[in-house]
Enzyme design. Structure first.
Site, mmCIF file in Angstrom:
data_model
loop_
_atom_site.group_PDB
_atom_site.id
_atom_site.type_symbol
_atom_site.label_atom_id
_atom_site.label_comp_id
_atom_site.label_asym_id
_atom_site.label_seq_id
_atom_site.Cartn_x
_atom_site.Cartn_y
_atom_site.Cartn_z
ATOM 1 C CB CYS A 161 -0.918 -0.019 1.220
ATOM 2 S SG CYS A 161 -1.992 1.420 1.260
ATOM 3 C CB CYS A 183 -3.996 4.546 -5.670
ATOM 4 S SG CYS A 183 -3.882 2.790 -5.292
HETATM 5 O O1 PYC Z 1 -1.854 3.748 -2.008
HETATM 6 O O2 PYC Z 1 -1.311 1.777 -2.786
HETATM 7 C C1 PYC Z 1 -2.089 2.540 -2.253
HETATM 8 C C2 PYC Z 1 -3.417 2.024 -1.845
HETATM 9 C C3 PYC Z 1 -3.935 0.775 -2.050
HETATM 10 C C4 PYC Z 1 -5.207 0.752 -1.499
HETATM 11 C C5 PYC Z 1 -5.453 1.996 -0.957
HETATM 12 N N1 PYC Z 1 -4.348 2.759 -1.183
#
Ligand code: PYC
Length: 336
Positions: A100, A249
């Protein structure tokens, strides 16, 4: 008996992370029990143990009423390799994540808040590989993510209300379906429609057996539009469990870089600014990995593997003791 769990809550570009720093399982003991041929394998065995024996605690920590589905939890572990800073296992309302990105940025900012780290470079162990991090100051963090790659291009996913949606399958520490083949506004006022569409895509992949290599579930969907005001791209990311990522993300940005690199649309070292639907941003770039490691990654063609670098910032929001009283009807979260 009442159980107490100490957590540090932070957010990275709007996406929250709950870092568990005390009161959880005895990870030192679990690590020695599951010691395996590699760090990721050892951590994967710890995840399997947590799934079997500690799932109610995961739900209690991260689901309602103590928390909610758009949070990511992070178990803090001692490192397998004493030269590394720590290990971390990320989870959410429905289970465990490979890596994550926003959570790793939140982890570093939380450890800085606790005065456990100073600016500098550190290695962190995850169930999908060792991640390099650089704490730039108390809030700004750069991650050198696990090797990432484009797996399949131009994948057709059939949809009930239109012929299909075409996108790419890529690994960035989690599996992603990435597409610009939609006409949706990636804006906060359109969250319901974005979520509906992304869930439909995810369900169709599931129903039609569209997976990563060896049947691995593609559990994240990214919808892209062109960026503006200095951002190269803006995205909506659906996470497993049905919530959208408030940050751009980190693993999703890594998967995007892998696609851009494979298509020759971004050169090594060039900066890519990825903006989330909330408006928060990560700055990213990549370098090519040695071809010799391609065989360690199922479905990775030589010449496609990259090491992504993702930079963002996180802020601590709270330092809390969670209380678990066995007399509480919802001690393990509200069942869904
Ligand atoms: O930032 O990799 C990320 C992530 C995965 C799920 C929520 N955030």
């Amino acid at each position: 008996m009442i159980q107490e769990i100490q957590v540090i809550d932070s957010h990275t570009g709007g996406e929250p992370t709950r870092l568990i720093i005390a009161g959880g399982p005895d990870f030192a003991q679990l690590l020695s029990r599951f010691a395996s041929s590699s760090i990721p394998k050892t951590l994967q065995q710890v995840v399997a143990y947590l799934e079997e024996h500690q799932d109610s605690l995961r739900r209690g920590i991260i689901c309602e009423p103590r928390c909610s589905e758009h949070w990511v939890g992070a178990w803090l572990l001692p490192p397998v390799n004493p030269e590394h800073l720590c290990g971390v296992i990320f989870f959410n309302n429905v289970g465990y994540l490979g890596m994550c990105g926003h959570g790793t940025i939140g982890l570093m900012a939380s450890l800085a808040f606790l005065n456990r780290v100073q600016p500098g470079r550190y290695l962190i162990e995850t169930p999908v590989g060792v991640v390099e991090t650089e704490l730039l100051d108390g809030n700004h963090v750069r991650i050198g993510n696990v090797p990432s790659y484009l797996y399949r291009r131009h994948v057709d996913v059939p949809l009930p209300n239109r012929a299909s949606v075409v996108g790419d399958l890529a690994w960035g520490g989690n599996w992603f379906f990435l597409t610009s083949d939609h006409s949706l506004a990636v804006e906060m006022h359109n969250l319901t429609e974005l979520t509906r569409f992304a869930v439909e895509v995810q369900s169709s992949m599931e129903a039609n057996g569209i997976t990563g290599p060896n049947g691995q579930r593609v559990d994240h969907v990214e919808l892209f539009v062109d960026g503006k005001d200095g951002a190269n791209s803006r995205s909506f990311v659906l996470c497993p469990g049905g919530a959208y990522d408030r940050s751009p993300c980190g693993t999703g940005t890594s998967a995007k870089l892998a696609c851009l690199a494979a298509e020759g649309k971004l050169q090594p070292g060039e900066t890519w600014v990825q903006e989330s639907v909330t408006g928060s941003r990560f700055q990213a770039s990549y370098r090519w990995c040695e071809d010799s490691i391609a065989e360690q990654f199922a479905g990775a063609a030589p010449g496609r593997l990259i090491t992504p670098s993702v930079k963002g910032s996180a802020f601590v929001m709270g330092e809390t003791t969670l209380v678990f009283d066995p007399r509480d009807l919802f001690v393990n979260g509200i069942p869904v």
